[in-house]
Design a protein around this motif. Sequence first.
Motif, PDB file in Angstrom:
ATOM      1  N   GLU A 180       0.522  -1.668   0.011  1.00 34.98           N
ATOM      2  CA  GLU A 180      -0.265  -0.832  -0.145  1.00 34.98           C
ATOM      3  C   GLU A 180       1.138   1.209  -0.457  1.00 34.98           C
ATOM      4  N   LEU A 181       2.626   1.048   0.238  1.00 36.02           N
ATOM      5  CA  LEU A 181       2.598   2.521   0.225  1.00 36.02           C
ATOM      6  C   LEU A 181       3.370   2.578  -0.693  1.00 36.02           C
ATOM      7  N   ASP A 182       4.294   1.438  -2.125  1.00 36.33           N
ATOM      8  CA  ASP A 182       4.615   1.942  -2.923  1.00 36.33           C
ATOM      9  C   ASP A 182       4.625   2.979  -3.941  1.00 36.33           C
ATOM     10  N   HIS A 183       3.111   3.083  -3.870  1.00 32.25           N
ATOM     11  CA  HIS A 183       3.179   4.775  -4.622  1.00 32.25           C
ATOM     12  C   HIS A 183       3.432   5.370  -3.514  1.00 32.25           C
ATOM     13  N   ILE A 184       4.255   5.793  -2.402  1.00 34.48           N
ATOM     14  CA  ILE A 184       4.512   6.917  -2.017  1.00 34.48           C
ATOM     15  C   ILE A 184       5.828   7.823  -2.594  1.00 34.48           C
ATOM     16  N   LYS A 185       5.946   8.442  -2.904  1.00 39.48           N
ATOM     17  CA  LYS A 185       7.409   8.657  -3.240  1.00 39.48           C
ATOM     18  C   LYS A 185       8.362   9.646  -2.303  1.00 39.48           C
ATOM     19  N   VAL A 186       9.052   8.593  -1.875  1.00 35.23           N
ATOM     20  CA  VAL A 186      10.656   8.872  -0.379  1.00 35.23           C
ATOM     21  C   VAL A 186      11.083  10.315  -0.727  1.00 35.23           C
ATOM     22  N   LYS A 187      11.500  11.025   0.038  1.00 34.48           N
ATOM     23  CA  LYS A 187      12.524  11.989  -0.611  1.00 34.48           C
ATOM     24  C   LYS A 187      13.768  11.425   0.544  1.00 34.48           C
ATOM     25  N   PRO A 188      14.658  11.536  -0.674  1.00 36.41           N
ATOM     26  CA  PRO A 188      15.913  11.578  -0.151  1.00 36.41           C
ATOM     27  C   PRO A 188      15.997  12.346   1.067  1.00 36.41           C
ATOM     28  N   SER A 189      16.913  11.944   1.833  1.00 38.44           N
ATOM     29  CA  SER A 189      17.876  12.974   2.873  1.00 38.44           C
ATOM     30  C   SER A 189      18.661  13.163   3.096  1.00 38.44           C
ATOM     31  N   LEU A 190      19.403  14.466   3.085  1.00 34.78           N
ATOM     32  CA  LEU A 190      20.424  14.575   2.583  1.00 34.78           C
ATOM     33  C   LEU A 190      21.334  15.422   3.242  1.00 34.78           C
ATOM     34  N   LYS A 191      19.912  15.680   4.338  1.00 40.48           N
ATOM     35  CA  LYS A 191      20.478  16.786   5.750  1.00 40.48           C
ATOM     36  C   LYS A 191      19.398  16.610   6.531  1.00 40.48           C
ATOM     37  N   LEU A 192      19.507  16.680   7.690  1.00 38.30           N
ATOM     38  CA  LEU A 192      18.884  16.665   9.065  1.00 38.30           C
ATOM     39  C   LEU A 192      17.668  18.090   8.845  1.00 38.30           C
ATOM     40  N   ASN A 193      16.627  18.325   8.296  1.00 38.19           N
ATOM     41  CA  ASN A 193      15.853  19.436   7.959  1.00 38.19           C
ATOM     42  C   ASN A 193      14.363  20.091   9.364  1.00 38.19           C
ATOM     43  N   SER A 194      14.380  18.372   8.983  1.00 33.31           N
ATOM     44  CA  SER A 194      12.367  18.216   9.666  1.00 33.31           C
ATOM     45  C   SER A 194      12.228  17.196  10.396  1.00 33.31           C
ATOM     46  N   ILE A 195      11.810  16.975  11.112  1.00 31.90           N
ATOM     47  CA  ILE A 195      11.221  16.580  11.930  1.00 31.90           C
ATOM     48  C   ILE A 195       9.957  15.895  12.076  1.00 31.90           C
ATOM     49  N   THR A 319      25.593  16.107  12.589  1.00 30.60           N
ATOM     50  CA  THR A 319      27.221  16.071  12.148  1.00 30.60           C
ATOM     51  C   THR A 319      27.467  14.486  11.012  1.00 30.60           C
ATOM     52  N   LYS A 320      26.475  13.627  11.158  1.00 37.28           N
ATOM     53  CA  LYS A 320      27.272  12.713  10.053  1.00 37.28           C
ATOM     54  C   LYS A 320      25.307  12.468   9.351  1.00 37.28           C
ATOM     55  N   PRO A 321      25.820  12.977   8.324  1.00 37.80           N
ATOM     56  CA  PRO A 321      24.300  12.369   7.294  1.00 37.80           C
ATOM     57  C   PRO A 321      23.875  11.436   6.954  1.00 37.80           C
ATOM     58  N   GLN A 322      25.700  10.476   6.902  1.00 33.48           N
ATOM     59  CA  GLN A 322      25.336   8.964   5.908  1.00 33.48           C
ATOM     60  C   GLN A 322      24.098   8.469   7.085  1.00 33.48           C
ATOM     61  N   PHE A 323      24.110   8.596   8.586  1.00 39.15           N
ATOM     62  CA  PHE A 323      23.485   8.306   9.262  1.00 39.15           C
ATOM     63  C   PHE A 323      22.347   7.957   8.808  1.00 39.15           C
ATOM     64  N   LEU A 324      21.654   9.242   8.108  1.00 39.66           N
ATOM     65  CA  LEU A 324      19.809   9.594   7.911  1.00 39.66           C
ATOM     66  C   LEU A 324      19.755   8.369   6.624  1.00 39.66           C
ATOM     67  N   ARG A 325      20.547   8.428   5.917  1.00 36.47           N
ATOM     68  CA  ARG A 325      21.085   7.266   4.402  1.00 36.47           C
ATOM     69  C   ARG A 325      20.771   5.519   5.418  1.00 36.47           C
ATOM     70  N   ASN A 326      21.659   5.559   5.943  1.00 38.52           N
ATOM     71  CA  ASN A 326      21.807   4.111   6.515  1.00 38.52           C
ATOM     72  C   ASN A 326      21.186   3.460   7.418  1.00 38.52           C
ATOM     73  N   PHE A 327      20.703   4.534   8.459  1.00 32.43           N
ATOM     74  CA  PHE A 327      19.237   4.233   9.602  1.00 32.43           C
ATOM     75  C   PHE A 327      18.210   3.919   8.350  1.00 32.43           C
ATOM     76  N   GLY A 328      17.899   4.720   7.317  1.00 30.95           N
ATOM     77  CA  GLY A 328      16.817   4.439   6.100  1.00 30.95           C
ATOM     78  C   GLY A 328      15.816   3.450   5.731  1.00 30.95           C
ATOM     79  N   LYS A 329      17.546   3.060   5.434  1.00 27.74           N
ATOM     80  CA  LYS A 329      17.522   1.653   4.431  1.00 27.74           C
ATOM     81  C   LYS A 329      17.086   0.735   5.672  1.00 27.74           C
ATOM     82  N   GLN A 330      17.603   0.427   6.542  1.00 26.39           N
ATOM     83  CA  GLN A 330      17.515  -0.402   7.635  1.00 26.39           C
ATOM     84  C   GLN A 330      16.048  -1.052   8.268  1.00 26.39           C
ATOM     85  N   SER A 331      15.496   0.313   7.916  1.00 31.91           N
ATOM     86  CA  SER A 331      14.389   1.042   8.291  1.00 31.91           C
ATOM     87  C   SER A 331      13.382  -0.054   7.616  1.00 31.91           C
TER      88      SER A 331
END
Length: 355
Positions: A180-195, A319-331
């Motif tokens: 049901e979520l396949d059609h939702i476009k996910v914004k790739p996070s390169l920097k922490l701007n919003s929570i 300070t470690k934007p790679q965490f955003l990408r890596n954690f997102g993939k693991q999620s």
Amino acid sequence: MHVLHISETFVTGVYTYIQSICAFTAQDDRIKTSIIYSPNREGTDELDFEKDFSENVELIPIRMQREISLKKDFKSLKQLQNAVKQIQPDVIHLHSSKAGVLGRLAAKAYPKAKVYYTPNGYAFLREDLSKTKRKFFKLIEKYISKIYGGTTIACGDTEYEYAKRLGKSKMVRNGIDLSELDHIKVKPSLKLNSIVTLGRISAQKNPKLFNAIAEIFPAINFVWIGDGELKHELTAKNIEITGWLDREKALNLLAKHDVYIQTSLWEGLPFTIIEAMALQKPILATDVIGNKDAVVDQKNGFLCDSIGDFENAINQLKTKPQFLRNFGKQSKILAKNKFDRNKNFEQLVEVYLTY
């Protein structure tokens, strides 16, 4: 097989859980479904039933009181007993604490039914209750299970650990229909701007903590998708409150933000975290039952015991934007491996049929 669900609360996570089970079992010709729910709990919206449930699902309103009231509880019990006698279900599946008690008593009106109970977060773990009340609720859970039987179907790993101590139990994890979520476009996070977070602004969700975290990081945009009675506690200037949105709009908005946060005092196993994981979001969450069954600390996010922990976690993500990408993939990987509704609820159907 006729399955009867009984729930005093028919809102938020419990509603989603029952609706999700019914959506899955509607595809199975072997199963007929009825639901007894209480229409008087705040937030119950019967206008949603038509779109949320198949026309083959029978919905039966019986008033039940959340708080203990001998007079009202006895009246509810008599109505439940009459309904159980009339329906004669093969399976009775009870949801949350109040129905867990009244439902097991009512089930004696038709002893042939197999009885299952899903706490969706035990009442004795609620942090908004006094220690005396929590001890009382734990005793009720212990002795109602010993005297009236039934099997607990825990919806998460930690809930299962508690369930095993209280009586006969089995675990079938919550899950979502990932497709049901396949059609939702996910914004790739390169920097922490919003929570972002999603849910009712209530004591359980701890909006005071959410607000305090937002105040520490004025340059980050904090978004609360939802509404509720404690809205006034969200006073930080960098907090946006959207109000209630339909599920599609809420998930599309969630997908646009960088990190999902859950400041709950207690949980069952929250669908919102699972949905955020499926949308590749790193998760910041309090280290409580439910949250810690979905979040693996420093793998797909951070589990936090204090406001200092949240501050440290957010600073690391900044300070470690790679965490955003890596954690997102693991999620997303964890959501697929552990919280696939179709896979998990196949187990539930097998429990109904054979356990």
